[in-house]
Design an enzyme around this catalytic site. Sequence first.
Site, PDB file in Angstrom:
ATOM      1  N   CYS A   1     -13.994  -8.774  33.046  1.00  0.00           N
ATOM      2  CA  CYS A   1     -12.735  -8.529  33.773  1.00  0.00           C
ATOM      3  C   CYS A   1     -11.529  -8.890  32.906  1.00  0.00           C
ATOM      4  O   CYS A   1     -10.549  -8.160  32.856  1.00  0.00           O
ATOM      5  CB  CYS A   1     -12.658  -9.377  35.045  1.00  0.00           C
ATOM      6  SG  CYS A   1     -14.181  -9.494  35.960  1.00  0.00           S
ATOM      7  N   ASP A   2     -11.583 -10.023  32.249  1.00  0.00           N
ATOM      8  CA  ASP A   2     -10.371 -10.584  31.639  1.00  0.00           C
ATOM      9  C   ASP A   2     -10.378 -10.649  30.114  1.00  0.00           C
ATOM     10  O   ASP A   2      -9.353 -10.985  29.516  1.00  0.00           O
ATOM     11  CB  ASP A   2     -10.143 -12.006  32.195  1.00  0.00           C
ATOM     12  CG  ASP A   2      -9.939 -11.981  33.711  1.00  0.00           C
ATOM     13  OD1 ASP A   2      -9.359 -11.004  34.196  1.00  0.00           O
ATOM     14  OD2 ASP A   2     -10.371 -12.920  34.396  1.00  0.00           O
TER      15      ASP A   2
ATOM     16  N   CYS B   1     -14.988 -14.461  34.299  1.00  0.00           N
ATOM     17  CA  CYS B   1     -15.497 -13.091  34.093  1.00  0.00           C
ATOM     18  C   CYS B   1     -14.921 -12.485  32.820  1.00  0.00           C
ATOM     19  O   CYS B   1     -13.776 -12.035  32.802  1.00  0.00           O
ATOM     20  CB  CYS B   1     -15.174 -12.225  35.306  1.00  0.00           C
ATOM     21  SG  CYS B   1     -15.728 -10.517  35.126  1.00  0.00           S
TER      22      CYS B   1
END
Length: 318
Positions: free
Chosen positions: A142-143, A139
Amino acid sequence: MSTENTEKTQCLIIGSGPAGYTAAIYAARADLKPILYQGLQPGGQLTETTEVENFPGYPEGTNGPQMMEDLKAQAERFESDIRWGIITEVDFSQRPFTAKADDGKTIIAETVIIATGATARWLGMPSEAEYNGYGVSACATCDGYFYKGKDVVVVGGGDTAAEEATYLAKLCKKVYLIHRRDELRASKAMQKRVLNTPNIEMVWDSVPKEILGETEGFAKKVTAVMVENVKTGEKRKIDIDGFFVAIGHKPNSDIFKEYIDVNEVGYIKTVPGSTATNVEGVYAAGDVQDHVFRQAVTAAGTGCMAAIEAERFLGMQE
Ligand code: NDP
């Protein structure tokens, strides 16, 4: 009447990511006394991540497993009945609905909220599992932030890979997009964006063979990936800090398909602006019905919507 192995509930929630737990918080506060089965991976996909910096309300960030514990505790505070176990079979042919769990219970439910999520597809290399959460991610939203100014790899050739590569290209110094063929599957518009982004380098006809890294005590980090050209057999080592896998997700909708409409790849279809499915009284929230946003906060949002819709539906039945 509930017997030892048969129980009745106003609301059965299947799944325990941010969608399921948020649905439980809202359903419990509406006095629906929900029963929630956590499923194969209690806490869902976020239990595989480390830091979470984009969920509103945590100015210093938190980590995925802790956030799921917090959501669970909040749901339990309002007397949600949260259970370790899996729903293995459902019958949505008539209401109340029936669901069988692997603990031997049969749940008779007036409403059902499906929040079973989606599972990221992984390449299956041992090194991918070893560095998962320590440089390996599925992701970018997300990261990606953790790789600001660094070099990363994205694997895949679909819309997700194209989107993740262009997202990462804004943050990172360089993005290598590794694809096993010589043309992208992504939509023409997305292909154009990828190919016109100067700091994305296409690595065509290639597959990752091994992720290389360093371990120091409990700290691990990715340093490079070995890539093989499937046409020439040529090997190449690419130095990177982050490795993003974007080869698709599998929505966990299999047991519902007999009753619930899904799209061509298995995502549950919901009425736009709602979590209602084609079966009245059955709602779907989170990643099992969302292939576009796939965020904890959007999953929580649809979990809230599902509980409110279930409550309103029950109100209309009285
Ligand atoms: P896709 O299934 O479309 O693409 C998966 C990609 O990964 C393909 O290019 C495939 O290669 C590659 N792949 C699969 N398995 C492997 C493997 N083992 N090793 C190497 N490569 C592999 O998945 P997406 O997640 O990209 O998209 C899913 C759906 O969601 C699609 O319908 C897509 O259009 C949609 N979507 C829409 C978005 C939007 O509209 N903004 C954003 C994201 C997704 P190959 O091409 O060779 O099969």
